[in-house]
Every structure is written in C-alpha cells, then in structure tokens.
Design a protein around this motif. Structure first.
Motif, PDB file in Angstrom:
ATOM      1  N   GLY A 214       0.933  -1.197   0.015  1.00 29.38           N
ATOM      2  CA  GLY A 214      -0.063   0.003  -0.016  1.00 29.38           C
ATOM      3  C   GLY A 214       0.927   1.242   0.057  1.00 29.38           C
ATOM      4  O   GLY A 214       2.064   1.114  -0.417  1.00 29.38           O
ATOM      5  N   THR A 215       0.282   2.497   0.359  1.00 27.96           N
ATOM      6  CA  THR A 215       0.824   3.702   0.216  1.00 27.96           C
ATOM      7  C   THR A 215       1.578   3.984   1.709  1.00 27.96           C
ATOM      8  O   THR A 215       0.958   3.845   2.553  1.00 27.96           O
ATOM      9  CB  THR A 215       0.122   4.818   0.001  1.00 27.96           C
ATOM     10  OG1 THR A 215      -0.694   4.626  -1.324  1.00 27.96           O
ATOM     11  CG2 THR A 215       0.843   6.148  -0.236  1.00 27.96           C
TER      12      THR A 215
ATOM     13  N   ILE B 161       4.203   6.734   3.523  1.00 30.89           N
ATOM     14  CA  ILE B 161       4.488   8.049   3.402  1.00 30.89           C
ATOM     15  C   ILE B 161       5.869   8.188   4.082  1.00 30.89           C
ATOM     16  O   ILE B 161       6.306   8.008   5.471  1.00 30.89           O
ATOM     17  CB  ILE B 161       3.626   8.918   4.076  1.00 30.89           C
ATOM     18  CG1 ILE B 161       2.326   9.124   3.427  1.00 30.89           C
ATOM     19  CG2 ILE B 161       4.247  10.495   4.020  1.00 30.89           C
ATOM     20  CD1 ILE B 161       0.979   9.820   3.772  1.00 30.89           C
TER      21      ILE B 161
ATOM     22  N   ASN C  25       4.303   3.928  -3.295  1.00 33.84           N
ATOM     23  CA  ASN C  25       3.187   2.925  -3.431  1.00 33.84           C
ATOM     24  C   ASN C  25       4.413   1.648  -3.401  1.00 33.84           C
ATOM     25  O   ASN C  25       5.091   1.306  -4.311  1.00 33.84           O
ATOM     26  CB  ASN C  25       2.539   2.918  -4.914  1.00 33.84           C
ATOM     27  CG  ASN C  25       1.337   3.537  -4.687  1.00 33.84           C
ATOM     28  OD1 ASN C  25       0.587   3.484  -3.352  1.00 33.84           O
ATOM     29  ND2 ASN C  25       0.832   4.361  -5.656  1.00 33.84           N
TER      30      ASN C  25
ATOM     31  N   PRO D   2       4.676  10.143  -0.846  1.00 40.73           N
ATOM     32  CA  PRO D   2       4.058   8.881  -0.785  1.00 40.73           C
ATOM     33  C   PRO D   2       4.715   8.031  -1.634  1.00 40.73           C
ATOM     34  O   PRO D   2       5.062   8.387  -2.621  1.00 40.73           O
ATOM     35  CB  PRO D   2       2.766   9.270  -1.230  1.00 40.73           C
ATOM     36  CG  PRO D   2       2.610  10.461  -1.721  1.00 40.73           C
ATOM     37  CD  PRO D   2       3.901  11.206  -1.544  1.00 40.73           C
TER      38      PRO D   2
ATOM     39  N   THR E 153       9.691   4.016  -9.542  1.00 37.99           N
ATOM     40  CA  THR E 153       8.757   5.228  -9.332  1.00 37.99           C
ATOM     41  C   THR E 153       9.302   6.126 -10.199  1.00 37.99           C
ATOM     42  O   THR E 153       8.578   7.201 -10.537  1.00 37.99           O
ATOM     43  CB  THR E 153       8.488   5.662  -7.864  1.00 37.99           C
ATOM     44  OG1 THR E 153       9.743   6.315  -7.205  1.00 37.99           O
ATOM     45  CG2 THR E 153       7.733   4.488  -7.020  1.00 37.99           C
TER      46      THR E 153
END
Ligand SMILES: [Cu+2]
Length: 161
Positions: A78-79, A81, A132, A130, A114
């Motif tokens: 999931g995300t 941070i 992922n 953030p 990313t």
C-alpha cells in the motif's frame, strides 16, 4: 667496411623490430582510452547511493547539515509516506533544500521504479513523499538532496515488505 655493414644491419634490425610496437601500443592505448571514457560516462549516468543509517537516526549531509528520515508506519503493501527532516549542523530545521526520491525493487530492476519524485514541504517543515509498495519483497528508496540545483547528498534505505 665490414664493421659498418654490421652496424647498419643492426640498426635496420632494431628499427624493424621496434617499428611495429609503437604502432600496436598506440592502438592499444587508444582502445583503452575509449574504455576509460565510456566507464567514466557510465558512472555519470548511474550515481551511487550509499546505505544510510536506519530510520530515526542522524544521517550526515556534507559537513553543514544532517537529516532524519522515517515512515508513517511499518513498511507493508500500500501507500507508505516517507518523511525527511533536514537540520543545520546547529540543529535548526532547514527547508531550503530540494529533496527527491526514487523507489523500486532491486531484485526486479525496471519493474516498478517510481522514477525520481519530489518531496512536498509540509507546514511543519517536513519533507513528505507517498511511496506505493505494490508487491512484497525487497525494496529500496534512493534519496537525493539538492541545494541551489546541485546534488549535495545521495543515500539509500533498503527494507523488506
Ligand atoms: Cu516486484
């Protein structure tokens, strides 16, 4: 006369045996130079990111700053941070630095990098990004800090999900 003849013969023999070598060594030198220059430009294209001390620890940034990074939770799918705080060596929070990061799986190069993403500065002066986490396995975040457009720091953090 005989001595002169032998002397000239000797000179011819020496020059014949030496002539091909400078040509060969020059050629070899040229190809070596080519290798060196391509290796150097390869290093420019792929900078290194030394492993940083763990989350919550002081990470020196040159001689004038240090940073402390962390995550909003234990890394899982999931995300996530990522938070980076930058301080001057005197311990005063600094927000004049540009922070970027690229994340991906070292064992699956090119699969889900990313790309270099800029952190956003919060009102509290924290740099936030953030990330992922799209699959379990080995992950790496590569951090880059810039001051006035120049890279002043690169570091990485590896973790398992
Ligand atoms: Cu993967």
């Amino acid at each position: 006369m005989k001595r002169w003849f032998f002397f000239i013969l000797l000179l011819v023999a020496i020059s014949l045996s030496f002539l091909p070598f400078p040509a060969e060594s020059q050629h070899g030198h040229k190809s070596k130079q080519g290798e060196n220059s391509s290796a150097a430009s390869g290093a420019d294209r792929a900078p290194t990111y030394p492993s940083m001390p763990g989350p919550g620890k002081k990470v020196p940034v040159g001689s004038d700053y240090y940073l402390i990074y962390g995550f909003d939770r234990k890394p899982k799918l999931g995300t996530l941070i990522m938070k980076v705080e930058i301080f001057t060596k005197e311990g005063k929070k600094d927000t004049s630095i540009e922070v970027k990061a690229d994340a991906g799986m070292p064992s699956m190069k090119g699969a889900h990098e990313t790309g270099e993403q800029p952190f956003k500065l919060s009102k509290k002066g924290d740099y936030l990004l953030p990330i992922n986490i799209v699959m379990p396995g080995d992950w790496e975040v590569r951090l880059t800090l810039l001051k006035e457009g120049k890279v002043i720091f690169r570091g990485s953090y590896q973790f398992d999900v």
